[in-house]
Design an enzyme around this catalytic site. Structure first.
Site, PDB file in Angstrom:
ATOM      1  N   SER A  10       0.837  -1.205   0.000  1.00 13.44           N
ATOM      2  CA  SER A  10       0.000   0.000   0.000  1.00 13.44           C
ATOM      3  C   SER A  10       0.871   1.254   0.000  1.00 13.44           C
ATOM      4  O   SER A  10       1.940   1.288   0.621  1.00 13.44           O
ATOM      5  CB  SER A  10      -0.879   0.002   1.253  1.00 13.44           C
ATOM      6  N   TYR A  48      -2.165   5.856  -5.077  1.00 20.75           N
ATOM      7  CA  TYR A  48      -3.230   6.859  -5.135  1.00 20.75           C
ATOM      8  C   TYR A  48      -2.630   8.038  -5.891  1.00 20.75           C
ATOM      9  O   TYR A  48      -1.411   8.252  -5.845  1.00 20.75           O
ATOM     10  CB  TYR A  48      -3.636   7.326  -3.732  1.00 20.75           C
ATOM     11  N   HIS A  57     -13.198  -2.684  -2.234  1.00 20.32           N
ATOM     12  CA  HIS A  57     -12.365  -2.190  -1.135  1.00 20.32           C
ATOM     13  C   HIS A  57     -12.758  -2.883   0.184  1.00 20.32           C
ATOM     14  O   HIS A  57     -12.727  -2.274   1.253  1.00 20.32           O
ATOM     15  CB  HIS A  57     -12.534  -0.666  -1.012  1.00 20.32           C
ATOM     16  N   LYS A  61      -7.685  -1.040  -9.633  1.00 21.98           N
ATOM     17  CA  LYS A  61      -8.304  -1.779  -8.516  1.00 21.98           C
ATOM     18  C   LYS A  61      -9.546  -1.020  -8.050  1.00 21.98           C
ATOM     19  O   LYS A  61      -9.452   0.164  -7.704  1.00 21.98           O
ATOM     20  CB  LYS A  61      -7.308  -1.890  -7.369  1.00 21.98           C
TER      21      LYS A  61
HETATM   22  C1  LIG Z   1      -7.472  -2.246   7.031  1.00 21.59           C
HETATM   23  C2  LIG Z   1      -7.545  -2.141   5.537  1.00 21.59           C
HETATM   24  C3  LIG Z   1      -6.737  -1.233   4.886  1.00 21.59           C
HETATM   25  C4  LIG Z   1      -6.790  -1.127   3.494  1.00 21.59           C
HETATM   26  N1  LIG Z   1      -5.927  -0.273   2.872  1.00 21.59           N
HETATM   27  C5  LIG Z   1      -5.949  -0.199   1.516  1.00 21.59           C
HETATM   28  C6  LIG Z   1      -5.024   0.630   0.841  1.00 21.59           C
HETATM   29  O1  LIG Z   1      -4.177   1.274   1.446  1.00 21.59           O
HETATM   30  N2  LIG Z   1      -5.109   0.677  -0.505  1.00 21.59           N
HETATM   31  C7  LIG Z   1      -6.034  -0.034  -1.219  1.00 21.59           C
HETATM   32  O2  LIG Z   1      -6.072   0.038  -2.440  1.00 21.59           O
HETATM   33  N3  LIG Z   1      -6.892  -0.863  -0.593  1.00 21.59           N
HETATM   34  C8  LIG Z   1      -6.868  -0.960   0.746  1.00 21.59           C
HETATM   35  N4  LIG Z   1      -7.734  -1.808   1.375  1.00 21.59           N
HETATM   36  C9  LIG Z   1      -8.636  -2.679   0.579  1.00 21.59           C
HETATM   37  C10 LIG Z   1      -7.954  -4.019   0.276  1.00 21.59           C
HETATM   38  O3  LIG Z   1      -6.920  -3.852  -0.654  1.00 21.59           O
HETATM   39  C11 LIG Z   1      -8.933  -5.042  -0.321  1.00 21.59           C
HETATM   40  O4  LIG Z   1      -9.597  -4.469  -1.410  1.00 21.59           O
HETATM   41  C12 LIG Z   1      -9.938  -5.607   0.674  1.00 21.59           C
HETATM   42  O5  LIG Z   1      -9.401  -5.691   1.969  1.00 21.59           O
HETATM   43  C13 LIG Z   1     -10.381  -6.990   0.210  1.00 21.59           C
HETATM   44  O6  LIG Z   1     -11.365  -7.509   1.033  1.00 21.59           O
HETATM   45  P1  LIG Z   1     -11.086  -8.559   2.227  1.00 21.59           P
HETATM   46  O7  LIG Z   1     -10.522  -7.748   3.353  1.00 21.59           O
HETATM   47  O8  LIG Z   1     -12.434  -9.093   2.503  1.00 21.59           O
HETATM   48  O9  LIG Z   1     -10.126  -9.594   1.714  1.00 21.59           O
HETATM   49  C14 LIG Z   1      -7.695  -1.925   2.761  1.00 21.59           C
HETATM   50  C15 LIG Z   1      -8.521  -2.842   3.439  1.00 21.59           C
HETATM   51  C16 LIG Z   1      -8.443  -2.960   4.812  1.00 21.59           C
HETATM   52  C17 LIG Z   1      -9.310  -3.975   5.501  1.00 21.59           C
END
Ligand SMILES: Cc1cc2nc3c(=O)[nH]c(=O)nc-3n(C[C@H](O)[C@H](O)[C@H](O)COP(=O)(O)O)c2cc1C
Length: 366
Positions: free
Chosen positions: A106, A130, A256, A232
């Site tokens: 990330s 981003y 997300h 994404k």
């Molecule tokens: C705590 C947390 C932080 C996240 N931070 C980012 C991020 O910095 N950038 C991003 O593109 N997605 C972020 N996501 C989304 C994840 O990349 C992903 O799309 C999502 O967690 C997938 O679902 P799952 O948690 O059910 O596997 C984040 C998700 C969580 C739970």
């Protein structure tokens, strides 16, 4: 008690994590409808296994955007992993490498691009972007990730603003002062830690990310790098087609983790229309709600080429750092191997769309 499933790791992590961090990790946006759907949708899909097909030797390796992978599961980008454990992103990246999986770092990581590259040189690493209002920040990240050997960029397109994350607002969730957003100078971290009321992350996103970006800006990104660009956060056939027309190498069907726009569909439900529209033209991947090997199988049968886990990796990390993520990936791998054998599939090419149907299809009697 032994931890034998992702759900066991989740339970353990819940016991160990600071309540505000747990809320930040687990919560979705709004009434968390989509957050729930991401899981429930898998439960409504039934498997149609085949039998008497030699499964004594499994080959589940695959190639995604030039990377040779042991199996079709990778780690999605999640911010601030040192909140879970001091191993942070380094631990997760190393564990991904051990498992032969992709690791996506990330932008908002607590270990820097260079630290992760040095600690996990063998891991196939992609970098999540981003687009900042201050474009030079994004440009510098691209340059650094390229120099550090990352193999693709993942532009998150579902965050023109932060979702309505009520738990973080209630908790006045702030970036803890003992950590830093390791890819940036201190002043940017401080903007996140600032004392405003409500979620510090929401304030950060509103003040820093460029919400004016359009498909034109994909061209801007393409001028900056030769590496593949993956979008994404795609949830419709229309946007998947635009991603293809813009020359993107792949897309991740993602909501997300239910953290952005509540009541959008589960990703597994959005997948078929997207695969039908662009499946032959670019690499279609998916994340959201994957908890077991069976879920991986269902996503592949419906046309995803690989899938990613977000929260499950955080549960592994919170439980026992790098070792916890390694253990969690081993469990998922074993689970996926078992599913392959029990469905009669010795290789990924044996997985057929007809092997997964919606539960309602068993009750369509005239
Ligand atoms: C705590 C947390 C932080 C996240 N931070 C980012 C991020 O910095 N950038 C991003 O593109 N997605 C972020 N996501 C989304 C994840 O990349 C992903 O799309 C999502 O967690 C997938 O679902 P799952 O948690 O059910 O596997 C984040 C998700 C969580 C739970």
């Amino acid at each position: 008690m032994s931890l034998v499933s992702v759900a066991d790791f989740e339970q353990k992590a819940k016991e160990l994590l600071d309540p505000n961090v747990l809320d930040y990790y687990k919560s979705g946006a709004g009434e968390q409808i989509t957050c729930g759907l991401n899981h429930e949708a898998y439960k409504r899909l039934r498997l149609r296994p085949r039998c008497l097909r030699d499964v004594s030797h499994l080959d589940i390796s695959c190639e995604i955007l030039g990377a040779q992978l042991a199996w079709p599961l990778g780690i999605a980008p999640t911010a601030m992993q040192k909140l879970a454990h001091p191993d942070g992103e380094i631990g997760t990246a190393r564990a991904a490498g051990q498992a032969g999986s992709i690791f996506i770092l990330s932008t908002l990581s607590t270990c820097s691009i260079e630290e992760v590259a040095e600690a996990a040189p063998e891991t196939c690493k992609w970098f999540q972007l981003y687009i900042y209002k201050e474009r030079s920040l994004t440009q510098q990240l691209i340059r650094r990730a390229e120099l550090a050997g990352f193999k693709a960029f993942v532009l998150t397109v579902d965050m023109p603003t932060s979702g309505d994350r009520r738990a973080d607002a209630r908790n006045d969730f702030k970036f803890p002062s003992h950590l830093s957003l390791a890819n940036f100078q201190d002043d940017l971290t401080q903007r996140f830690a600032s004392k405003c009321a409500g979620s510090g992350l929401t304030a950060y996103v509103t003040s820093q990310y460029d919400s004016s970006i359009t498909w034109q800006d994909i061209k801007w990104l393409q001028q900056l790098t030769q590496l593949p660009i993956v979008l994404k956060g795609i949830l419709t056939a229309e946007d998947a087609q635009l991603a293809r027309d813009a020359g993107c190498a792949g897309i991740i069907v993602s909501n997300h983790g239910g953290r952005q726009l509540d009541t959008v569909p589960a990703t597994i439900d959005a997948l078929p229309e997207i695969v039908a529209a662009v499946g032959k033209d670019l690499v279609v991947m998916l994340d959201g709600g994957i908890m077991q090997g069976i879920d991986i199988f269902k996503a592949l049968a419906l046309g995803a080429q690989t899938v990613f886990i977000g929260r499950p990796a955080l549960w592994g990390l919170a439980t026992d750092g790098q070792r916890g993520v390694e253990q969690l990936l081993k469990i998922l791998r074993h689970d996926f191997d078992t599913t392959m054998k029990l469905t009669g599939c010795a290789s990924l090419s044996h997985i057929q769309p007809s092997m997964v149907v919606h539960e309602s299809s068993y009750w369509q009697h005239e």
